[in-house]
Design an enzyme around this catalytic site. Sequence first.
Site, PDB file in Angstrom:
ATOM      1  N   ALA A 176      -7.945   5.503   7.452  1.00  0.00           N
ATOM      2  CA  ALA A 176      -9.211   6.158   7.806  1.00  0.00           C
ATOM      3  C   ALA A 176      -9.581   7.350   6.933  1.00  0.00           C
ATOM      4  O   ALA A 176     -10.624   7.954   7.150  1.00  0.00           O
ATOM      5  CB  ALA A 176      -9.144   6.619   9.271  1.00  0.00           C
ATOM      6  N   SER A 177      -8.779   7.688   5.957  1.00  0.00           N
ATOM      7  CA  SER A 177      -9.007   8.950   5.243  1.00  0.00           C
ATOM      8  C   SER A 177     -10.115   8.881   4.203  1.00  0.00           C
ATOM      9  O   SER A 177     -10.767   9.887   3.925  1.00  0.00           O
ATOM     10  CB  SER A 177      -7.703   9.421   4.584  1.00  0.00           C
ATOM     11  OG  SER A 177      -7.219   8.450   3.671  1.00  0.00           O
ATOM     12  N   ILE A 202     -13.934   2.882   2.968  1.00  0.00           N
ATOM     13  CA  ILE A 202     -14.432   2.079   4.086  1.00  0.00           C
ATOM     14  C   ILE A 202     -13.963   2.650   5.413  1.00  0.00           C
ATOM     15  O   ILE A 202     -14.738   2.741   6.371  1.00  0.00           O
ATOM     16  CB  ILE A 202     -13.987   0.612   3.929  1.00  0.00           C
ATOM     17  CG1 ILE A 202     -14.668  -0.030   2.716  1.00  0.00           C
ATOM     18  CG2 ILE A 202     -14.305  -0.185   5.191  1.00  0.00           C
ATOM     19  CD1 ILE A 202     -14.130  -1.413   2.370  1.00  0.00           C
ATOM     20  N   ARG A 244      -1.727   8.196   5.994  1.00  0.00           N
ATOM     21  CA  ARG A 244      -0.581   9.034   5.622  1.00  0.00           C
ATOM     22  C   ARG A 244      -1.018  10.476   5.381  1.00  0.00           C
ATOM     23  O   ARG A 244      -0.284  11.409   5.666  1.00  0.00           O
ATOM     24  CB  ARG A 244       0.095   8.465   4.368  1.00  0.00           C
ATOM     25  CG  ARG A 244       0.901   7.197   4.636  1.00  0.00           C
ATOM     26  CD  ARG A 244       1.542   6.669   3.378  1.00  0.00           C
ATOM     27  NE  ARG A 244       0.548   6.265   2.390  1.00  0.00           N
ATOM     28  CZ  ARG A 244       0.844   5.808   1.179  1.00  0.00           C
ATOM     29  NH1 ARG A 244       2.111   5.687   0.809  1.00  0.00           N
ATOM     30  NH2 ARG A 244      -0.107   5.456   0.341  1.00  0.00           N
ATOM     31  N   TYR A 267      -2.070  -9.817  -4.269  1.00  0.00           N
ATOM     32  CA  TYR A 267      -3.008  -9.196  -3.325  1.00  0.00           C
ATOM     33  C   TYR A 267      -3.869 -10.263  -2.662  1.00  0.00           C
ATOM     34  O   TYR A 267      -4.065 -10.259  -1.437  1.00  0.00           O
ATOM     35  CB  TYR A 267      -3.882  -8.182  -4.051  1.00  0.00           C
ATOM     36  CG  TYR A 267      -5.047  -7.675  -3.226  1.00  0.00           C
ATOM     37  CD1 TYR A 267      -4.852  -6.715  -2.248  1.00  0.00           C
ATOM     38  CD2 TYR A 267      -6.338  -8.183  -3.425  1.00  0.00           C
ATOM     39  CE1 TYR A 267      -5.921  -6.269  -1.476  1.00  0.00           C
ATOM     40  CE2 TYR A 267      -7.401  -7.736  -2.667  1.00  0.00           C
ATOM     41  CZ  TYR A 267      -7.188  -6.778  -1.692  1.00  0.00           C
ATOM     42  OH  TYR A 267      -8.241  -6.338  -0.928  1.00  0.00           O
ATOM     43  N   VAL A 288     -16.541  -3.153  -3.663  1.00  0.00           N
ATOM     44  CA  VAL A 288     -17.010  -2.005  -2.891  1.00  0.00           C
ATOM     45  C   VAL A 288     -16.750  -0.742  -3.709  1.00  0.00           C
ATOM     46  O   VAL A 288     -15.707  -0.605  -4.357  1.00  0.00           O
ATOM     47  CB  VAL A 288     -16.287  -1.904  -1.531  1.00  0.00           C
ATOM     48  CG1 VAL A 288     -16.866  -0.765  -0.699  1.00  0.00           C
ATOM     49  CG2 VAL A 288     -16.389  -3.220  -0.771  1.00  0.00           C
TER      50      VAL A 288
END
Length: 258
Positions: free
Chosen positions: A14-15, A18, A38, A161, A196
């Site tokens: 969340a830092s 997105i 983190r 990935y 993005v």
Amino acid sequence: MDRWVGRVALVTGASVGIGAAICQKLVECGLVVVGCARNVDKIRKLGEGLESAKGKLHAYQCDLSKEDEILSLFEWIKSNVGGVDVCINNAGFGDYGSLLGPEASVSGWKSMLDVNVVALCLCTKESVNSMRQRGVDDGQIIHISSLSGHRVPIGPGNHFYSATKFCVRSLTEGHRQELKELRTNIRVAAISPGFVATDFFTNALHSDNTSAQNITELFTTMKPIEPVDVADAVIYILSTPAHVQVHDIMMRPTQQKT
């Protein structure tokens, strides 16, 4: 979105990017949001700017590669805000490198699996447990995936990935099936964006200056998706009526070719 006012959403990763955009949208809609990462300094700063919003943002420090820290996160949520009604598995990263070349990294593969796949599964499991223990029958799980989970990108650097995102695609359907077996109306969805405008590529490419330059040049030839565009897709999913389950939203810049 009225039915979500005052309810609790967990957003991982969340830092920045997105994740931060999703946190902001949800708080503005009146949800109590627990944003974990983190490094929580940026989450706290985002929360300070949302003090006048309808909802509230809590910052929680958590390394999603560690099972005990994820379990502690859910204990904190239970003790402090009651439980999870919405789980948004946004955390994920890429570690650029081929599958066969000398730069192929076993530690990188394991790290991507831990965060992109295992943490997503554990957060989903704990969220569903939280909902069912409290009799919540209308919760929502959202996996932030990637177009790379729908097609294998050309070029060797992102193949592992991409494999983790194919896992997410499979897990989305697996979660849907198991939720039906539990006879619950908890819904699950995925969002699969293309390019993005975040620092994802910078982090994934490390010191690969050639690839970084290619991405920079690519973004000068087309307008990428913005983090808020993905956050708007989250709001759309949450806004759909109970009888509608969105499965996977694929979105790419209009000018993206692949």
